[in-house]
Design a protein around this motif. Sequence first.
Motif, PDB file in Angstrom:
ATOM      1  N   THR A  51     -13.506  -4.043  -9.135  1.00 53.92           N
ATOM      2  CA  THR A  51     -12.177  -2.459  -8.905  1.00 53.92           C
ATOM      3  C   THR A  51     -13.178  -1.179  -9.124  1.00 53.92           C
ATOM      4  O   THR A  51     -12.570  -0.586  -8.744  1.00 53.92           O
ATOM      5  CB  THR A  51     -10.892  -2.761  -9.614  1.00 53.92           C
ATOM      6  OG1 THR A  51     -11.554  -2.647 -11.154  1.00 53.92           O
ATOM      7  CG2 THR A  51     -10.527  -3.898  -9.166  1.00 53.92           C
ATOM      8  N   VAL A  87      -3.169  -7.161  -5.259  1.00 48.50           N
ATOM      9  CA  VAL A  87      -3.659  -4.924  -4.748  1.00 48.50           C
ATOM     10  C   VAL A  87      -4.167  -5.199  -6.261  1.00 48.50           C
ATOM     11  O   VAL A  87      -3.469  -5.366  -7.116  1.00 48.50           O
ATOM     12  CB  VAL A  87      -2.375  -4.867  -4.710  1.00 48.50           C
ATOM     13  CG1 VAL A  87      -3.273  -2.787  -4.137  1.00 48.50           C
ATOM     14  CG2 VAL A  87      -1.343  -4.652  -3.654  1.00 48.50           C
ATOM     15  N   PHE A 129      -6.722   2.038   1.275  1.00 47.98           N
ATOM     16  CA  PHE A 129      -6.695   0.704   0.203  1.00 47.98           C
ATOM     17  C   PHE A 129      -8.171   0.144   1.367  1.00 47.98           C
ATOM     18  O   PHE A 129      -7.769  -0.292   2.240  1.00 47.98           O
ATOM     19  CB  PHE A 129      -5.655   0.285   0.154  1.00 47.98           C
ATOM     20  CG  PHE A 129      -4.574   0.618  -0.975  1.00 47.98           C
ATOM     21  CD1 PHE A 129      -4.355   2.019  -1.078  1.00 47.98           C
ATOM     22  CD2 PHE A 129      -3.549   0.046  -1.207  1.00 47.98           C
ATOM     23  CE1 PHE A 129      -3.458   2.550  -1.890  1.00 47.98           C
ATOM     24  CE2 PHE A 129      -2.959   0.312  -2.228  1.00 47.98           C
ATOM     25  CZ  PHE A 129      -2.924   2.066  -2.517  1.00 47.98           C
ATOM     26  N   LYS A 134       1.409   3.708  -2.964  1.00 46.59           N
ATOM     27  CA  LYS A 134       1.172   5.322  -2.993  1.00 46.59           C
ATOM     28  C   LYS A 134       1.894   6.907  -3.214  1.00 46.59           C
ATOM     29  O   LYS A 134       1.452   7.246  -3.632  1.00 46.59           O
ATOM     30  CB  LYS A 134       0.448   5.816  -1.040  1.00 46.59           C
ATOM     31  CG  LYS A 134      -0.778   5.455  -0.758  1.00 46.59           C
ATOM     32  CD  LYS A 134      -1.092   5.066   0.708  1.00 46.59           C
ATOM     33  CE  LYS A 134      -1.886   5.028   0.563  1.00 46.59           C
ATOM     34  NZ  LYS A 134      -2.442   4.760   1.867  1.00 46.59           N
ATOM     35  N   GLU A 181       0.925  -0.835   0.243  1.00 50.23           N
ATOM     36  CA  GLU A 181      -0.284  -0.686  -0.061  1.00 50.23           C
ATOM     37  C   GLU A 181       0.247   1.475  -0.103  1.00 50.23           C
ATOM     38  O   GLU A 181       0.836   2.080  -1.158  1.00 50.23           O
ATOM     39  CB  GLU A 181      -0.905   0.059   0.970  1.00 50.23           C
ATOM     40  CG  GLU A 181      -1.445   1.038   1.520  1.00 50.23           C
ATOM     41  CD  GLU A 181      -2.972   1.601   2.089  1.00 50.23           C
ATOM     42  OE1 GLU A 181      -3.321  -0.073   2.365  1.00 50.23           O
ATOM     43  OE2 GLU A 181      -3.686   2.360   2.547  1.00 50.23           O
ATOM     44  N   ALA A 185      -6.822   7.269  -4.794  1.00 51.98           N
ATOM     45  CA  ALA A 185      -5.567   6.463  -4.333  1.00 51.98           C
ATOM     46  C   ALA A 185      -4.823   6.743  -2.928  1.00 51.98           C
ATOM     47  O   ALA A 185      -4.188   5.619  -3.181  1.00 51.98           O
ATOM     48  CB  ALA A 185      -5.017   5.892  -5.770  1.00 51.98           C
ATOM     49  N   GLN A 239     -10.677   3.039  -4.057  1.00 49.77           N
ATOM     50  CA  GLN A 239      -9.081   3.149  -3.453  1.00 49.77           C
ATOM     51  C   GLN A 239      -8.674   1.550  -4.447  1.00 49.77           C
ATOM     52  O   GLN A 239      -9.230   0.856  -4.190  1.00 49.77           O
ATOM     53  CB  GLN A 239      -9.091   2.810  -2.145  1.00 49.77           C
ATOM     54  CG  GLN A 239      -8.776   4.132  -1.844  1.00 49.77           C
ATOM     55  CD  GLN A 239     -10.483   4.552  -2.309  1.00 49.77           C
ATOM     56  OE1 GLN A 239     -11.081   4.030  -1.501  1.00 49.77           O
ATOM     57  NE2 GLN A 239     -10.497   6.354  -2.517  1.00 49.77           N
ATOM     58  N   PRO A 240      -8.182   1.245  -4.451  1.00 51.34           N
ATOM     59  CA  PRO A 240      -7.279  -0.118  -4.924  1.00 51.34           C
ATOM     60  C   PRO A 240      -7.519  -0.634  -3.773  1.00 51.34           C
ATOM     61  O   PRO A 240      -7.471  -0.951  -2.216  1.00 51.34           O
ATOM     62  CB  PRO A 240      -5.595   0.176  -4.416  1.00 51.34           C
ATOM     63  CG  PRO A 240      -5.319   1.914  -4.793  1.00 51.34           C
ATOM     64  CD  PRO A 240      -6.412   2.430  -4.173  1.00 51.34           C
TER      65      PRO A 240
END
Length: 421
Positions: A300, A336, A266, A235, A231, A262, A305-306
């Motif tokens: 998704t 991810v 997450f 970022k 994560e 993003a 967010q991812p």
Amino acid sequence: MKDHLDQEVTLEGWVRHHRKSGKIQFIVIRDGSGFCQCVMVKAEVDEALWEEARKLTTESSFRVSGVVQQNPRNQKYELLVKNLEIIHLSEPFPITPKEHGTEFLMDRRHLWFRSKRQWAVLRIRHTLVRAIRDFFDDRGFILTDSPILTPTAAEGSSTLFEVDYFDEKAFLSQSGQLYLEPAAAAFGKVYCFGPTFRAEKSKTRRHLTEFWMVEPEIAFAHLEDIMVLGEEFMKHLVQRVLENCTFELEELERDTSKLEAALEPFIRMTYTEAVEKLKGLGSDINWGEDFGGDDETMLTKEYDQPIIVHRFPKEFKAFYMEPDPEDDRVVLGMDVLAPEGYGEVIGGGERASSIDFLNDQIAKHELDPEPYQWYLDVRRYGSFPHAGFGMGLERAVAWICKLPHVRETIPYPRMLYRLKP
Ligand code: 4AD
Ligand code: MG
């Protein structure tokens, strides 16, 4: 240009556009680093120079000198031409502003990436490569490159490229992971970053046969650590591009608020939760099946967010994954998934540290145990919990630039039916 306002400068580059009238010529030069409009006023240059400039065709190379000024209408910096010298007059350039088919452009990839969108994408790729290296270097990871010619499969035998290696068979590396795990025992935190190969027979917008993967591996790390790292890493990449690639993102008409989203925490869910969610969205997935491309797209698109999906059924995951001590149907893997329908960009997890378990797995996956003996040494001499992941650079570029296909994310893509140029 701004720093050179009112000064005389010389530029060398190629003609992007040339617009001429009886009194004025506008020549947009691209020099690789950017674009600039050059203005030639007939009344201010001699006749021979005016006529010389009129010969310029699209993509001709030339040298131009002039004074930097600010256009009062659009505030942009431009060059008032004093002198100009043609270096080479280009033949008619095959790529024109009109719509070309994909195959036409891909056959001319070596010329296509002169165009502004492709140029912007590959510059963002470059920024990402730097950001990737900085992220791991700044955190004390040691770069230990993995070999490309290997005797073993890392990610299943169905996507191996086989090559003759003197009297033996070798395979092009699918992942550097097996080589990183022993390196983690020597250096603690390591990464590799290089080309990897998969004989993917499917034609999808997400698959290349040659792609670049960055893979960190950490000693004494568990699934949770690697989810946190993944994560932070993503970022960091988004932040870098937002900071350094304003012009490129504008050129691509990228909605940057989607990238800024993003930077928020997450979403996390287990595979089991993801399957329930997908069923609710209309997917026909059953527990135990891997996500299809459509499932990833569907899931998704639900979040800004991812999404980190973790704890997958062991059936469809690689042999080296650590089983979940709380549920032996699943392993401590994580993916991810990038938002806006992009799907998996990172895959990884915690590695099995028991040699007995791994021997069992090698048998279950019907792999020849002999070539894996060196890899099993990691479990013979001071076995330790460890975890890591791999991120496909092209998948990250595709999402950050919001491209329809990964073929535009790499200078010279390699895919099923695509080996040229
Ligand atoms: O999920 P994958 O197969 O995981 C591994 O290879 C692990 N050994 C990595 C590790 O833990 N060190 O691949 C990792 C990533 C995917 O998430 C995806 O981004 C990318 O590699 N990838 C591809 N990118 C483009 N084309 C392909 N055919 C890809 N296959 C995987
Ligand atoms: Mg994967």
